[in-house]
Write a protein that holds these residues in place. Structure first.
Motif, PDB file in Angstrom:
ATOM      1  N   UNK A 108       0.830  -1.204   0.000  1.00  0.00           N
ATOM      2  CA  UNK A 108       0.000   0.000   0.000  1.00  0.00           C
ATOM      3  C   UNK A 108       0.867   1.258   0.000  1.00  0.00           C
ATOM      4  N   UNK A 109       1.914   1.253   0.808  1.00  0.00           N
ATOM      5  CA  UNK A 109       2.824   2.404   0.866  1.00  0.00           C
ATOM      6  C   UNK A 109       3.528   2.630  -0.462  1.00  0.00           C
ATOM      7  N   UNK A 110       4.017   1.567  -1.070  1.00  0.00           N
ATOM      8  CA  UNK A 110       4.738   1.687  -2.340  1.00  0.00           C
ATOM      9  C   UNK A 110       3.817   2.150  -3.462  1.00  0.00           C
ATOM     10  N   UNK A 111       2.577   1.713  -3.446  1.00  0.00           N
ATOM     11  CA  UNK A 111       1.629   2.176  -4.471  1.00  0.00           C
ATOM     12  C   UNK A 111       1.372   3.679  -4.338  1.00  0.00           C
ATOM     13  N   UNK A 112       1.338   4.166  -3.113  1.00  0.00           N
ATOM     14  CA  UNK A 112       1.147   5.607  -2.908  1.00  0.00           C
ATOM     15  C   UNK A 112       2.409   6.389  -3.287  1.00  0.00           C
ATOM     16  N   UNK A 113       3.583   5.810  -3.017  1.00  0.00           N
ATOM     17  CA  UNK A 113       4.850   6.466  -3.333  1.00  0.00           C
ATOM     18  C   UNK A 113       5.123   6.481  -4.832  1.00  0.00           C
ATOM     19  N   UNK A 114       4.715   5.424  -5.536  1.00  0.00           N
ATOM     20  CA  UNK A 114       4.923   5.313  -6.985  1.00  0.00           C
ATOM     21  C   UNK A 114       3.565   5.123  -7.665  1.00  0.00           C
ATOM     22  N   UNK A 142      -3.738  -6.432  -1.797  1.00  0.00           N
ATOM     23  CA  UNK A 142      -3.196  -5.070  -1.809  1.00  0.00           C
ATOM     24  C   UNK A 142      -2.741  -4.638  -3.199  1.00  0.00           C
ATOM     25  N   UNK A 143      -2.693  -5.563  -4.154  1.00  0.00           N
ATOM     26  CA  UNK A 143      -2.149  -5.259  -5.477  1.00  0.00           C
ATOM     27  C   UNK A 143      -3.139  -4.496  -6.345  1.00  0.00           C
ATOM     28  N   UNK A 168     -11.476  -6.116   1.731  1.00  0.00           N
ATOM     29  CA  UNK A 168     -12.474  -5.170   1.235  1.00  0.00           C
ATOM     30  C   UNK A 168     -11.838  -3.862   0.779  1.00  0.00           C
ATOM     31  N   UNK A 169     -10.836  -3.400   1.532  1.00  0.00           N
ATOM     32  CA  UNK A 169     -10.151  -2.169   1.156  1.00  0.00           C
ATOM     33  C   UNK A 169      -9.378  -2.348  -0.144  1.00  0.00           C
ATOM     34  N   UNK A 170      -8.724  -3.484  -0.279  1.00  0.00           N
ATOM     35  CA  UNK A 170      -7.923  -3.713  -1.475  1.00  0.00           C
ATOM     36  C   UNK A 170      -8.744  -3.992  -2.713  1.00  0.00           C
ATOM     37  N   UNK A 171      -9.799  -4.766  -2.567  1.00  0.00           N
ATOM     38  CA  UNK A 171     -10.593  -5.171  -3.739  1.00  0.00           C
ATOM     39  C   UNK A 171     -11.748  -4.213  -4.034  1.00  0.00           C
ATOM     40  N   UNK A 172     -12.267  -3.559  -3.018  1.00  0.00           N
ATOM     41  CA  UNK A 172     -13.317  -2.556  -3.226  1.00  0.00           C
ATOM     42  C   UNK A 172     -14.578  -3.125  -3.848  1.00  0.00           C
ATOM     43  N   UNK A 173     -15.112  -2.386  -4.819  1.00  0.00           N
ATOM     44  CA  UNK A 173     -16.376  -2.756  -5.461  1.00  0.00           C
ATOM     45  C   UNK A 173     -16.252  -3.975  -6.370  1.00  0.00           C
ATOM     46  N   UNK A 174     -15.052  -4.472  -6.572  1.00  0.00           N
ATOM     47  CA  UNK A 174     -14.898  -5.643  -7.443  1.00  0.00           C
ATOM     48  C   UNK A 174     -15.404  -6.915  -6.765  1.00  0.00           C
ATOM     49  N   UNK A 175     -15.487  -6.907  -5.442  1.00  0.00           N
ATOM     50  CA  UNK A 175     -15.986  -8.082  -4.725  1.00  0.00           C
ATOM     51  C   UNK A 175     -17.486  -8.242  -4.931  1.00  0.00           C
ATOM     52  N   UNK A 176     -17.911  -9.452  -5.234  1.00  0.00           N
ATOM     53  CA  UNK A 176     -19.328  -9.755  -5.368  1.00  0.00           C
ATOM     54  C   UNK A 176     -19.899 -10.134  -3.994  1.00  0.00           C
TER      55      UNK A 176
END
Length: 345
Positions: A152-158, A181-182, A258-266
């Motif tokens: 999560x940190x690396x995605x925000x940094x890059x 988290x990906x 839930x945070x990582x996948x968001x609305x993609x989860x059924x």
């Protein structure tokens, strides 16, 4: 008249060669005595044995030197120390990091190893993106959570550099904790994905001890210090407390997914019950984004087919310890001593 022999003239005695024998070149070989032949054979055999022994020692020392040189070269160029990566980046490429096996603090798939590799991969300006290849049944929720937070940190940094998870055989429990988290998750249609749950396992030997007539003598300062001792009966209060702790960790797992996948989860009532699915079904449930391999993602999605491996290499002692089962022995001792272990499986 009898000839007189001077008193100082050597005489030939039985069993010995006559005087002067063997000193002249005109001696007939047929006149060699048996004792001479035996002596010559012994001398020749001793010389042959000595030559053979010298040859064996020479071969031994050469092989030993070759082995030492091989180990030195191996340690310098192949192994790499713990927390280091071996990378040869020459142009635009896809960075690859592999998470393989059980996620644990003292294993190959530790948070330290994975996070160091990911940091190097994201930091390389020539890397178009990062692929995290996962083959893991899960493991420590703490280690999985640390990796999740660092991704999560690396995605925000890059923000312009995506990270894709590619699942091959299995990405379950703690493995999926990390994967969620990906940016996106790709699987094979037959991969095993899911198992969003937590367990605590151990053994109880009280019944066996009663049958064998063994008495457990446990002294504690603090009524809960012997909590989950495998040689003592489990109380209702301990069971309730342990279940509450499991629920807390499970909820942390659910929140991360839930945070990582968001609305993609059924919406599915079995989503967080610990069940697992095939890769094809995980795409339908929103646990994964599509079918694909490492090569496909690098070639068709990142448009950078050249792969550079940033995975941390094992040190020589670590490799030897793993080969001889040191980690297995340590795990068995911990199980016997602690009586229970917590894992996201």
């Amino acid at each position: 008249m009898v000839d007189q022999i001077p008193p100082d003239t050597p005489r030939s005695e039985p069993g010995f060669p006559p005087p002067g024998a063997g000193t002249g070149s005109s001696r007939d070989p047929r006149d060699v005595q048996p004792w001479e032949r035996a002596m010559l054979e012994k001398v020749l055999l001793a010389g042959i044995k000595e030559q053979r022994a010298a040859r064996r020692w020479k071969i031994f020392f050469r092989l030993s030197m070759l082995a030492v040189v091989g180990l030195v070269v191996w340690s310098l160029f192949d192994i790499g120390g713990s927390g280091s990566t071996v990378v040869a980046s020459t142009g635009r490429h896809t960075a690859l990091v592999t998470l393989n096996g059980e996620i644990s603090a003292d294993g190959k798939a530790s948070a330290e190893n994975i996070n160091n590799a990911l940091e190097s991969a994201f930091d390389d300006a020539n890397a178009a993106g990062v692929i995290l290849r996962i083959n893991s049944p899960g493991g420590s929720p703490v280690q999985a959570g640390i990796i999740y937070d660092d991704i999560t940190r690396l995605r925000e940094k890059y923000p312009k550099k995506p990270i894709y998870v590619v699942v091959e055989e299995i990405c379950a429990s703690g493995g999926y904790y990390v994967a969620s988290a990906a940016t996106s998750i790709y699987v094979d249609k037959a991969s095993i994905v899911g198992s969003i749950g937590v367990l605590m396992d151990g053994f109880g030997f009280t019944g066996l001890m009663d049958k064998l007539g063994i008495e457990r003598r446990l002294l504690t300062a603090g009524k809960n210090k012997g909590f989950l001792d495998p040689f003592s009966p489990q109380t209702d209060g301990q069971k309730v407390y342990a279940q509450d702790m499991l629920e807390q960790v499970h909820q942390q797992f659910i929140d991360a997914v839930k945070k990582g996948r968001g609305d993609r989860l059924k919406r599915d009532p079995d989503m967080f019950t610990g069940l697992f699915w095939t890769g094809q079904k995980s795409v339908e449930l929103g646990l994964a984004d599509g079918l694909g391999s490492v090569d496909m993602v690098a070639r068709d999605i990142l448009k950078a087919p050249d792969l550079v491996d940033y995975t941390v290499k094992e040190s020589f002692p670590e490799r030897m310890a793993r080969r001889f089962g040191a980690a297995m022995g340590a795990a068995a001792v911990k199980t016997m001593m602690m009586g229970a272990s917590l894992a996201v499986r």
